[in-house]
Scaffold this motif. Structure first.
Motif, PDB file in Angstrom:
ATOM      1  N   SER A   1       5.858  -1.482   6.934  1.00  0.00           N
ATOM      2  CA  SER A   1       6.606  -2.606   6.391  1.00  0.00           C
ATOM      3  C   SER A   1       5.702  -3.570   5.634  1.00  0.00           C
ATOM      4  N   ARG A   2       4.393  -3.388   5.718  1.00  0.00           N
ATOM      5  CA  ARG A   2       3.588  -4.310   4.904  1.00  0.00           C
ATOM      6  C   ARG A   2       2.234  -3.810   4.424  1.00  0.00           C
ATOM      7  N   TYR A   3       1.865  -2.541   4.702  1.00  0.00           N
ATOM      8  CA  TYR A   3       0.611  -2.048   4.142  1.00  0.00           C
ATOM      9  C   TYR A   3       0.859  -1.477   2.750  1.00  0.00           C
TER      10      TYR A   3
ATOM     11  N   ARG B   1       8.111 -12.186   5.957  1.00  0.00           N
ATOM     12  CA  ARG B   1       7.015 -11.302   5.609  1.00  0.00           C
ATOM     13  C   ARG B   1       6.052 -11.338   6.778  1.00  0.00           C
TER      14      ARG B   1
ATOM     15  N   ARG C   1      14.177  -1.398   5.468  1.00  0.00           N
ATOM     16  CA  ARG C   1      13.643  -1.116   4.137  1.00  0.00           C
ATOM     17  C   ARG C   1      14.724  -0.506   3.247  1.00  0.00           C
TER      18      ARG C   1
ATOM     19  N   GLY D   1       3.363 -11.463   8.888  1.00  0.00           N
ATOM     20  CA  GLY D   1       1.970 -11.085   8.694  1.00  0.00           C
ATOM     21  C   GLY D   1       1.328 -10.845  10.038  1.00  0.00           C
TER      22      GLY D   1
ATOM     23  N   PRO E   1       2.221  -5.085  -3.355  1.00  0.00           N
ATOM     24  CA  PRO E   1       2.648  -3.854  -2.687  1.00  0.00           C
ATOM     25  C   PRO E   1       2.858  -2.715  -3.687  1.00  0.00           C
TER      26      PRO E   1
ATOM     27  N   GLN F   1       4.838   2.927  -0.239  1.00  0.00           N
ATOM     28  CA  GLN F   1       5.490   2.395   0.966  1.00  0.00           C
ATOM     29  C   GLN F   1       6.706   3.236   1.328  1.00  0.00           C
TER      30      GLN F   1
ATOM     31  N   ASN G   1       3.845  -5.439  16.998  1.00  0.00           N
ATOM     32  CA  ASN G   1       3.558  -6.480  16.009  1.00  0.00           C
ATOM     33  C   ASN G   1       2.858  -7.686  16.640  1.00  0.00           C
TER      34      ASN G   1
END
Lengths: 326, 292
Positions: free
Chosen positions: B244-246, A256, A142, A258, B254, B259, B229
């Protein structure tokens, strides 16, 4: 010494007939390692063999009823020269490894050599360089993609001071920049291992070289480096295995992922393990996926054996001491 | 100053200018490196303090004038399940760490101190497991666990924990090999069984190794992303997968500042543990010479 003594004693007693005490000791040994041994059998060996068997079938992960043996088809399909995804991902992975391992090792060693000098605040610097290693990769990825973002990244912002309006698409156009993350994350641990190696070198050896008129560079090249080769050797093997398995960072940066498991990332950035992952979890091609995993396993084994074989020419081994493993 | 006078003052040797220049250059290099190394983390923290509207602003906001600490309050808001995710992660990390350390210590002790036929070959197997790419075992493990209905539970981590780990077994074996034999002999003479010798004599001596091993494994499970994951559903997943994605708004976009705030909170425990235990960690890495 103790090992040797007991072995001598044992051979005197005759190795064919174990004494009651030795038998009990062996029983305790197996009792103590049984958690590991059971796990090794059921969570490693059996899965490995099942995987190997599955790699010769068309198993799709769902239905055992339609399963059939296809022989070497999965392997033939993978290694087919027209299988662009396979060769591209393998090429990307090897390029990545060929840069990551030497750069990582050289930087770790350089940093360790720097840290091995008498410096003020040395523990503080060492701490700073090790901090990245404790940061979870998801978070590191990130931070990294923010730093190099085309529009909102720090790097372009800094470059804009010199050339206003700099908007280089770092992440999109420069795939191998993810190596920055690899190096950033690994260099601290490598530094500490090399530092321990450097501090294990007797100072008399270096002093003797200096008295003989060797320059600093010569001392490093002819005394320090040879004595470090066992560490370099081991680190290189682990580095190669790690680099060939690179998976999470490219997905975190380019995909991404999911919860469906679909990674949705451009194929040109596929690393080998990402290709395996997508075949298994996106397309349910278990048989084919496991065959792919076995191919990289064999590549890793061959590379390790190659390194082991060449090690006799460049790795300097001291006489093994008591308590050493090899 | 004559030559004789200079010779009489052996204790005051001025540092040659070349050495000073070199030293200053070394420090400059070290400080620059520190900046490069710390920058991504610093930038992450600063980004977590922006207003959401500043996210796409140009030129970018490096140091927000009014740091939005409230982002952190929003990030732990119940609607985003932050604490539930922390709970999930701890439900994996804590038992897995305890089990791995206990099992590896026991095996490490056996490999270091007991004799048995086949010991050497078994130890080579332990070491060779470090060379097997994870994917080769993870895919069949996933197939097996999903067949017996253990995916989307934390049982796989506990079972992996019980079976220990090659790296940790190696760590403990190296440490236990260094302990004097006399200690053990004395215990045996006193009629102390092997398990009691391990439990009452060896374990109390191995505080630093236990700490190293526990910290490594906790770090590893807390930070792992790939296995949770694929093994866990949204309800059971870990903080690492979630950050990383919520944190999306009702339109599915987003919310970046949240985040980032959650990511900083995710890193924080690791940093704190590391700062407290850095001596052990440094020793642990150094003594094994191993690190993935």
């Amino acid at each position: 010494m103790h090992d040797v003594l007991t072995m001598v004693k044992r051979s005197g007693e005759g190795r064919r007939v174990m004494t009651a005490r030795a038998r009990q000791e062996a029983r305790d040994f197996f009792l103590m390692i049984s958690p590991w041994l059971l796990g090794f059998i059921f969570l490693s060996v059996i899965p490995l063999l099942l995987g190997l068997v599955a790699s010769f079938t068309n198993y799709n992960g769902l239905n055992l009823g339609t399963i059939k043996f296809v022989g070497l088809d999965n392997y033939k399909r993978a290694l087919n020269l027209e299988n662009k995804d396979f060769w591209l991902s393998l090429r990307n992975t090897f390029m990545y490894m060929l840069i990551a391992v030497p750069v990582g090792q050289v930087l770790s060693l350089g940093l360790a050599a720097l840290m091995n000098q008498k410096l003020k605040a040395r523990p503080l610097f060492r701490l700073m360089y090790y901090i990245p290693s404790v940061i979870p990769l998801a978070a590191a990825a990130r931070a990294w993609s923010m730093m190099w973002n085309k529009n909102s990244g720090l790097v372009n912002a800094l470059l804009s001071f010199m050339r206003p309006g700099t908007a280089i698409n770092w992440v999109g156009d420069h795939f191998y920049l993810i190596l920055y993350l690899y190096v950033w994350w690994h260099v601290g641990g490598g530094m500490i291992i090399y530092l321990a190696g450097l501090q294990g070198i007797p100072s008399e050896l270096k002093e003797a070289a200096t008295i003989d008129g060797a320059s600093k560079v010569q001392t490093f090249r002819h005394v320090t480096l040879p004595l470090l080769t066992p560490v370099i050797f081991f680190q290189t093997i682990l580095g190669i295995i790690g680099a060939l398995q690179t998976l999470d960072v490219p997905i975190l940066i380019y995909g991404r992922a999911g919860l469906s498991g679909n990674i949705q990332m451009p194929q040109k950035y596929y690393m080998y393990m990402i290709y395996v992952y997508s075949q298994v979890f996106d397309f349910q091609r278990y048989g084919y996926g496991v065959a792919l995993a076995w191919i990289i396993f064999i590549i890793v084994l061959l590379l390790t054996l190659l390194l082991l074989y060449t090690s006799r020419y460049w790795v300097y081994y001291e006489v093994p001491q008591e308590g050493d493993t090899a | 100053m004559t030559q004789a006078q200079a010779a009489m003052q052996p204790y005051h040797v001025p540092t040659p200018p070349g050495v000073i220049v070199k030293r200053v250059l070394t420090y400059i290099a070290l400080i620059l490196l520190t900046v490069v190394v710390i920058m991504p983390v610093f930038f992450l923290v600063m980004a977590s303090l922006r207003l959401e509207s500043q996210w796409m602003q140009y030129p970018i906001v490096i140091l927000p004038k009014e740091p939005q600490w409230s982002n952190y309050v929003k990030a732990v808001d119940p609607q985003y399940n932050f604490f539930k995710l922390v709970g999930n992660t701890l439900q994996i990390s804590l038992p897995a760490t305890v089990l791995t350390v206990a099992s590896s210590a026991l095996s490490g002790y056996a490999f270091a101190r007991l004799h048995s036929p086949g010991k050497r070959a078994l130890f080579i197997l332990v070491l060779s497991m470090m060379m097997v790419p994870g994917m080769v075992t993870i895919i069949p493990n996933f197939m097996l666990f999903s067949k017996i209905g253990l995916t989307d539970t934390y049982w796989p981590w506990y079972l992996w924990g019980i079976s220990g780990s090659a790296f940790h077994i190696f760590l403990f074996r190296q440490f236990f090999s260094t302990i004097s034999r006399d200690l053990e002999d004395a215990a045996t003479v006193d009629g102390c069984g092997r398990f009691r010798t391990f439990w009452q004599i060896f374990l109390p001596l191995s505080g630093p190794v236990i700490a190293t091993s526990a910290i490594f494994h906790f770090q590893w499970t807390w930070g792992s992303w790939f296995v949770p994951n694929i093994f866990l559903s949204a309800n059971k997943t870990t903080l690492g997968v979630a950050v990383s994605r919520y944190y999306v708004n009702p339109n599915g976009q987003p919310i970046y500042t949240l985040q980032m705030a959650a990511t900083v909170l995710y890193i924080l425990p690791m940093l704190i543990i590391f700062l407290f235990a850095q001596k052990h960690i440094v020793q642990g890495i150094a003594t094994t010479g191993l690190k993935g």
